[in-house]
Design a protein around this motif. Sequence first.
Motif, PDB file in Angstrom:
ATOM      1  N   GLY A 297       0.795  -1.229   0.000  1.00  0.00           N
ATOM      2  CA  GLY A 297       0.000   0.000   0.000  1.00  0.00           C
ATOM      3  C   GLY A 297       0.819   1.268   0.000  1.00  0.00           C
ATOM      4  N   SER A 298       2.135   1.157   0.052  1.00  0.00           N
ATOM      5  CA  SER A 298       2.979   2.343   0.000  1.00  0.00           C
ATOM      6  C   SER A 298       3.239   2.726  -1.455  1.00  0.00           C
ATOM      7  CB  SER A 298       4.291   2.113   0.748  1.00  0.00           C
ATOM      8  OG  SER A 298       5.068   1.133   0.099  1.00  0.00           O
ATOM      9  N   ALA A 299       3.680   3.962  -1.642  1.00  0.00           N
ATOM     10  CA  ALA A 299       4.004   4.466  -2.973  1.00  0.00           C
ATOM     11  C   ALA A 299       5.179   5.421  -2.850  1.00  0.00           C
ATOM     12  CB  ALA A 299       2.798   5.178  -3.577  1.00  0.00           C
ATOM     13  N   ILE A 300       5.938   5.530  -3.918  1.00  0.00           N
ATOM     14  CA  ILE A 300       7.023   6.496  -3.977  1.00  0.00           C
ATOM     15  C   ILE A 300       6.917   7.240  -5.294  1.00  0.00           C
ATOM     16  CG2 ILE A 300       9.518   6.871  -3.949  1.00  0.00           C
ATOM     17  CD1 ILE A 300       9.843   4.258  -2.438  1.00  0.00           C
ATOM     18  N   ASP A 301       6.996   8.573  -5.223  1.00  0.00           N
ATOM     19  CA  ASP A 301       7.040   9.421  -6.409  1.00  0.00           C
ATOM     20  C   ASP A 301       8.486   9.844  -6.624  1.00  0.00           C
ATOM     21  OD1 ASP A 301       4.315   9.250  -6.706  1.00  0.00           O
ATOM     22  OD2 ASP A 301       3.893  11.227  -5.882  1.00  0.00           O
ATOM     23  N   TYR A 302       9.031   9.505  -7.789  1.00  0.00           N
ATOM     24  CA  TYR A 302      10.403   9.862  -8.134  1.00  0.00           C
ATOM     25  C   TYR A 302      10.376  11.035  -9.099  1.00  0.00           C
ATOM     26  CZ  TYR A 302      11.784   5.456  -6.026  1.00  0.00           C
ATOM     27  OH  TYR A 302      11.993   4.423  -5.141  1.00  0.00           O
TER      28      TYR A 302
ATOM     29  N   GLY B 212      13.168  10.451  -4.227  1.00  0.00           N
ATOM     30  CA  GLY B 212      11.802   9.952  -4.109  1.00  0.00           C
ATOM     31  C   GLY B 212      11.098  10.494  -2.887  1.00  0.00           C
ATOM     32  N   ARG B 213       9.782  10.618  -2.996  1.00  0.00           N
ATOM     33  CA  ARG B 213       8.945  11.058  -1.886  1.00  0.00           C
ATOM     34  C   ARG B 213       7.949   9.950  -1.582  1.00  0.00           C
ATOM     35  NH1 ARG B 213       5.757  15.290  -3.894  1.00  0.00           N
ATOM     36  NH2 ARG B 213       3.910  14.042  -3.649  1.00  0.00           N
ATOM     37  N   ARG B 214       8.007   9.450  -0.344  1.00  0.00           N
ATOM     38  CA  ARG B 214       7.134   8.344   0.067  1.00  0.00           C
ATOM     39  C   ARG B 214       5.720   8.838   0.358  1.00  0.00           C
ATOM     40  NH1 ARG B 214       9.115   3.535   0.907  1.00  0.00           N
ATOM     41  NH2 ARG B 214      11.348   3.273   0.906  1.00  0.00           N
ATOM     42  N   GLY B 215       4.771   7.939   0.129  1.00  0.00           N
ATOM     43  CA  GLY B 215       3.377   8.230   0.421  1.00  0.00           C
ATOM     44  C   GLY B 215       2.592   6.932   0.503  1.00  0.00           C
ATOM     45  N   ARG B 216       1.293   7.059   0.445  1.00  0.00           N
ATOM     46  CA  ARG B 216       0.392   5.899   0.473  1.00  0.00           C
ATOM     47  C   ARG B 216      -0.445   5.912  -0.792  1.00  0.00           C
ATOM     48  NH1 ARG B 216       1.660   2.080   3.570  1.00  0.00           N
ATOM     49  NH2 ARG B 216      -0.463   1.364   3.692  1.00  0.00           N
ATOM     50  N   VAL B 217      -0.862   4.741  -1.210  1.00  0.00           N
ATOM     51  CA  VAL B 217      -1.735   4.614  -2.369  1.00  0.00           C
ATOM     52  C   VAL B 217      -3.106   5.157  -1.991  1.00  0.00           C
ATOM     53  CG1 VAL B 217      -2.822   2.986  -3.951  1.00  0.00           C
ATOM     54  CG2 VAL B 217      -0.466   2.619  -3.216  1.00  0.00           C
ATOM     55  N   GLN B 218      -3.627   6.046  -2.818  1.00  0.00           N
ATOM     56  CA  GLN B 218      -4.943   6.615  -2.574  1.00  0.00           C
ATOM     57  C   GLN B 218      -6.010   5.662  -3.111  1.00  0.00           C
ATOM     58  OE1 GLN B 218      -5.523   9.523  -0.928  1.00  0.00           O
ATOM     59  NE2 GLN B 218      -3.326   9.505  -0.582  1.00  0.00           N
ATOM     60  N   PRO B 219      -7.094   5.461  -2.337  1.00  0.00           N
ATOM     61  CA  PRO B 219      -8.158   4.583  -2.841  1.00  0.00           C
ATOM     62  C   PRO B 219      -8.772   5.162  -4.110  1.00  0.00           C
ATOM     63  CG  PRO B 219      -8.715   5.460  -0.650  1.00  0.00           C
ATOM     64  CD  PRO B 219      -7.394   6.022  -1.051  1.00  0.00           C
ATOM     65  N   GLN B 220      -9.150   4.284  -5.007  1.00  0.00           N
ATOM     66  CA  GLN B 220      -9.768   4.699  -6.256  1.00  0.00           C
ATOM     67  C   GLN B 220     -11.176   5.220  -6.013  1.00  0.00           C
ATOM     68  OE1 GLN B 220      -8.273   4.824  -9.143  1.00  0.00           O
ATOM     69  NE2 GLN B 220      -6.392   3.882  -8.427  1.00  0.00           N
ATOM     70  N   GLY B 221     -11.624   6.118  -6.854  1.00  0.00           N
ATOM     71  CA  GLY B 221     -12.954   6.704  -6.717  1.00  0.00           C
ATOM     72  C   GLY B 221     -14.065   5.672  -6.744  1.00  0.00           C
ATOM     73  N   LYS B 222     -13.937   4.662  -7.589  1.00  0.00           N
ATOM     74  CA  LYS B 222     -14.963   3.630  -7.679  1.00  0.00           C
ATOM     75  C   LYS B 222     -15.081   2.866  -6.368  1.00  0.00           C
ATOM     76  CE  LYS B 222     -14.630   2.915 -12.640  1.00  0.00           C
ATOM     77  NZ  LYS B 222     -14.282   1.995 -13.694  1.00  0.00           N
TER      78      LYS B 222
END
Length: 93
Positions: A30-35, A66-76
């Motif tokens: 469930g984690s995410a990284i933006d590079y 990179g900047r760490r974050g969390r996966v955002q739930p999808q709108g659906k």
Amino acid sequence: MEMKKINAGKLRAIGYDSRERILRVEFDDGSAIDYSGVGAELWRRFSTSGVAWSFYRDNIEEEFPGRRGRVQPQGKSQALEDLFKAPKDDAGT
């Protein structure tokens, strides 16, 4: 940013914003990284690689900030949760 679902090592989805040159990598926990600063050619090679986990480890993980974050739930998914949650009574509870 449009995400491409993959199943390679701990990777679950990858996406790229060509205007901002940001690569997002989402993991199975469930984690995410933006590079930042990732070029379009590297994205093309990564997104078409047959060994995405190895490519990520060798060419991205420690090569770009990179900047760490969390996966955002999808709108659906949120819409389904809203559909099936209990209705509020007149007191708003």
